[in-house]
Design an enzyme around this catalytic site. Structure first.
Site, PDB file in Angstrom:
ATOM      1  N   ARG A  66       0.837  -1.200   0.000  1.00  0.00           N
ATOM      2  CA  ARG A  66       0.000   0.000   0.000  1.00  0.00           C
ATOM      3  C   ARG A  66       0.873   1.251   0.000  1.00  0.00           C
ATOM      4  O   ARG A  66       0.670   2.168   0.794  1.00  0.00           O
ATOM      5  CB  ARG A  66      -0.928   0.008   1.210  1.00  0.00           C
ATOM      6  CG  ARG A  66      -2.080  -0.990   1.123  1.00  0.00           C
ATOM      7  CD  ARG A  66      -2.879  -0.991   2.389  1.00  0.00           C
ATOM      8  NE  ARG A  66      -4.063  -1.827   2.284  1.00  0.00           N
ATOM      9  CZ  ARG A  66      -4.840  -2.153   3.302  1.00  0.00           C
ATOM     10  NH1 ARG A  66      -4.548  -1.722   4.517  1.00  0.00           N
ATOM     11  NH2 ARG A  66      -5.903  -2.911   3.127  1.00  0.00           N
TER      12      ARG A  66
ATOM     13  N   ASN B 198       6.796  -4.413   5.316  1.00  0.00           N
ATOM     14  CA  ASN B 198       6.614  -5.856   5.197  1.00  0.00           C
ATOM     15  C   ASN B 198       6.660  -6.369   3.755  1.00  0.00           C
ATOM     16  O   ASN B 198       6.404  -7.552   3.528  1.00  0.00           O
ATOM     17  CB  ASN B 198       5.291  -6.280   5.845  1.00  0.00           C
ATOM     18  CG  ASN B 198       5.458  -6.694   7.297  1.00  0.00           C
ATOM     19  OD1 ASN B 198       6.541  -6.579   7.869  1.00  0.00           O
ATOM     20  ND2 ASN B 198       4.399  -7.164   7.910  1.00  0.00           N
TER      21      ASN B 198
ATOM     22  N   ASN C  36       7.280 -11.482   6.166  1.00  0.00           N
ATOM     23  CA  ASN C  36       6.020 -10.749   6.281  1.00  0.00           C
ATOM     24  C   ASN C  36       5.198 -11.386   7.396  1.00  0.00           C
ATOM     25  O   ASN C  36       4.441 -12.338   7.167  1.00  0.00           O
ATOM     26  CB  ASN C  36       5.268 -10.794   4.951  1.00  0.00           C
ATOM     27  CG  ASN C  36       3.920 -10.092   5.044  1.00  0.00           C
ATOM     28  OD1 ASN C  36       3.688  -9.287   5.940  1.00  0.00           O
ATOM     29  ND2 ASN C  36       3.027 -10.419   4.124  1.00  0.00           N
TER      30      ASN C  36
ATOM     31  N   ASP D  59      -2.646 -10.531  16.835  1.00  0.00           N
ATOM     32  CA  ASP D  59      -1.626  -9.926  17.693  1.00  0.00           C
ATOM     33  C   ASP D  59      -2.243  -8.883  18.620  1.00  0.00           C
ATOM     34  O   ASP D  59      -1.803  -8.696  19.755  1.00  0.00           O
ATOM     35  CB  ASP D  59      -0.487  -9.323  16.874  1.00  0.00           C
ATOM     36  CG  ASP D  59      -0.928  -8.196  15.960  1.00  0.00           C
ATOM     37  OD1 ASP D  59      -2.108  -8.187  15.549  1.00  0.00           O
ATOM     38  OD2 ASP D  59      -0.091  -7.321  15.653  1.00  0.00           O
ATOM     39  N   ASP D  60      -3.301  -8.219  18.153  1.00  0.00           N
ATOM     40  CA  ASP D  60      -3.964  -7.220  18.990  1.00  0.00           C
ATOM     41  C   ASP D  60      -4.742  -7.862  20.133  1.00  0.00           C
ATOM     42  O   ASP D  60      -4.750  -7.349  21.262  1.00  0.00           O
ATOM     43  CB  ASP D  60      -4.878  -6.324  18.150  1.00  0.00           C
ATOM     44  CG  ASP D  60      -5.782  -7.108  17.203  1.00  0.00           C
ATOM     45  OD1 ASP D  60      -5.749  -8.355  17.229  1.00  0.00           O
ATOM     46  OD2 ASP D  60      -6.521  -6.458  16.435  1.00  0.00           O
TER      47      ASP D  60
ATOM     48  N   ARG E 263     -10.507 -15.150  14.884  1.00  0.00           N
ATOM     49  CA  ARG E 263     -10.337 -14.379  16.111  1.00  0.00           C
ATOM     50  C   ARG E 263     -11.039 -15.040  17.289  1.00  0.00           C
ATOM     51  O   ARG E 263     -10.557 -14.988  18.419  1.00  0.00           O
ATOM     52  CB  ARG E 263     -10.787 -12.931  15.878  1.00  0.00           C
ATOM     53  CG  ARG E 263      -9.817 -12.222  14.911  1.00  0.00           C
ATOM     54  CD  ARG E 263     -10.298 -10.872  14.468  1.00  0.00           C
ATOM     55  NE  ARG E 263     -10.048  -9.831  15.439  1.00  0.00           N
ATOM     56  CZ  ARG E 263      -8.861  -9.257  15.683  1.00  0.00           C
ATOM     57  NH1 ARG E 263      -7.782  -9.653  15.050  1.00  0.00           N
ATOM     58  NH2 ARG E 263      -8.752  -8.287  16.568  1.00  0.00           N
TER      59      ARG E 263
ATOM     60  N   ASP F 102      -2.938   1.423  11.712  1.00  0.00           N
ATOM     61  CA  ASP F 102      -2.924   0.585  10.518  1.00  0.00           C
ATOM     62  C   ASP F 102      -2.666   1.447   9.284  1.00  0.00           C
ATOM     63  O   ASP F 102      -2.935   2.658   9.289  1.00  0.00           O
ATOM     64  CB  ASP F 102      -4.260  -0.148  10.362  1.00  0.00           C
ATOM     65  CG  ASP F 102      -4.431  -1.260  11.387  1.00  0.00           C
ATOM     66  OD1 ASP F 102      -3.420  -1.710  11.942  1.00  0.00           O
ATOM     67  OD2 ASP F 102      -5.586  -1.669  11.625  1.00  0.00           O
ATOM     68  N   ASP F 103      -2.206   0.796   8.213  1.00  0.00           N
ATOM     69  CA  ASP F 103      -1.796   1.554   7.029  1.00  0.00           C
ATOM     70  C   ASP F 103      -2.961   1.944   6.128  1.00  0.00           C
ATOM     71  O   ASP F 103      -2.744   2.355   4.974  1.00  0.00           O
ATOM     72  CB  ASP F 103      -0.754   0.766   6.223  1.00  0.00           C
ATOM     73  CG  ASP F 103      -1.287  -0.552   5.690  1.00  0.00           C
ATOM     74  OD1 ASP F 103      -2.394  -0.966   6.089  1.00  0.00           O
ATOM     75  OD2 ASP F 103      -0.583  -1.183   4.873  1.00  0.00           O
ATOM     76  N   ASP F 104      -4.185   1.842   6.630  1.00  0.00           N
ATOM     77  CA  ASP F 104      -5.337   2.346   5.874  1.00  0.00           C
ATOM     78  C   ASP F 104      -6.218   3.253   6.733  1.00  0.00           C
ATOM     79  O   ASP F 104      -7.323   3.608   6.344  1.00  0.00           O
ATOM     80  CB  ASP F 104      -6.171   1.189   5.306  1.00  0.00           C
ATOM     81  CG  ASP F 104      -6.656   0.221   6.386  1.00  0.00           C
ATOM     82  OD1 ASP F 104      -6.394   0.476   7.582  1.00  0.00           O
ATOM     83  OD2 ASP F 104      -7.284  -0.799   6.039  1.00  0.00           O
TER      84      ASP F 104
END
Length: 329
Positions: A75, A100, A129, A243-244, A292, A149-151
């Site tokens: 991205r 990544n 990654n 991970d969160d 999840r 996050d990247d978005d």
């Protein structure tokens, strides 16, 4: 005999006078030396004073600023747009980009060529990654963490307010996206949002997880995460997810409190549809929520219990009522 005693008297007098003079000289020298000593700087005290000032300064700096950690994959267009946006956020110390895209060159030269920039950006290319790459103990990290996050495009107003909230709750996650777990009648845990309710309790306004992809947290938790059981890391690598959730488990178990504080955002946007990279978020995957739920049940086994606690605390800049908990995010 008397004459002899009288004859020796002048010598004794002279000896006493010399002794007195010597004592006076020694006393004067001691006084002078003492005076000079008081004029000289006390090296030990100066060092201690400087050390105290340095520690105080570092402590103040670490609480008064933060470092943005952003992990990205395919991205680059969104990354550059977001980096430009977050450069203007008050209290931002630096940015760490976890790159990544293995084997692909990071856009560091392009970013530098379009400078100068008000805040330094450090690109960290990764060998693999992995989802948990963003939870490393970065040597460049000198403050506490804002992870995005990247978005995610979060307004400066929201970030400044949430940071002020985090300063009041520095041992918890303070973020914009709450989630929850529920225990079903079969004894199995499920994961979801506010719409998920524990059977018979009607607890729709409660949450037990604050996602770290739009949150502030103490940098000490990165080190603590590295020392979690190997099974936790293996679970995250297996699913490329959770991970969160693992961070929320860890913090709740470490503090004995709710893992996070939910701050109601005013202006937060998701730019995922605007990327040309073709990479869609994990939450679009059909198995995302199933994974999840799977992670929660696995983590309960790893930690030998459920440390997550419910909360209905929502902090807002404008005092919105709790009913806004039910709005989708």
């Amino acid at each position: 005999m008397r004459c002899c005693h009288i004859c020796k008297l002048p010598g004794r007098v002279m000896g006493i006078r010399v002794l007195r003079f010597s004592l006076v000289v020694v006393l004067v020298l001691l006084l002078v030396a003492g005076a000079l000593t008081t004029l000289l700087p006390n090296v030990r005290e100066d060092k201690m004073l400087m050390l105290r000032r340095e520690i105080k300064s570092q402590s103040k700096s670490s609480l008064d600023s933060f470092t943005l950690v952003m992990q990205t994959y395919n991205r680059t267009d969104l990354l550059l747009r977001l980096l430009n946006h977050y450069q203007a956020v008050p209290h931002l110390h630096k940015v760490i980009v976890v790159w990544n895209n293995v084997g692909e060159k990071a856009p560091e030269e392009l970013w530098t060529s379009l400078g100068p920039h008000p805040v330094p950006v450090i690109f960290k290319p990764q060998a693999t990654n992995r989802m948990r790459n963003r939870l490393q103990v970065f040597p460049e990290l000198e403050t506490n963490v804002l992870m995005v996050d990247d978005d995610m495009l979060i307004s400066a107003q929201d970030l400044v307010f949430a940071f002020s909230v985090w300063q009041q709750f520095p041992d918890q996650i303070v973020g914009f996206v709450p989630r929850k777990h529920v225990l079903t009648s079969s004894g199995i845990y499920s994961y979801g949002g506010f719409e998920l309710q524990t059977p018979g309790l009607g607890d729709g306004d409660q949450y037990s997880v604050v996602l770290i992809g739009a949150s502030f947290f103490n940098s000490k938790y990165l080190d603590l995460f590295q020392r979690q059981p190997a099974a936790v890391h293996a679970l995250i690598d297996e699913t490329q997810n959770c991970d969160d959730i693992a961070m929320n488990f860890m913090i709740a178990k470490h503090t004995g409190k709710t893992s996070g504080i939910f701050v109601k955002p005013v202006n937060v946007g998701n730019l995922e549809k605007e990327t040309n990279g073709g990479h869609v978020g994990m939450w679009h995957r059909a198995e995302h929520f199933l994974q999840r739920s799977y992670c929660i049940n696995k983590l309960v086994n790893i930690y030998d219990g459920m440390p997550l606690k419910y909360s209905n605390i929502m902090i807002s800049q404008f005092g919105f009522p709790y009913a806004n908990h039910k709005s989708k995010m």
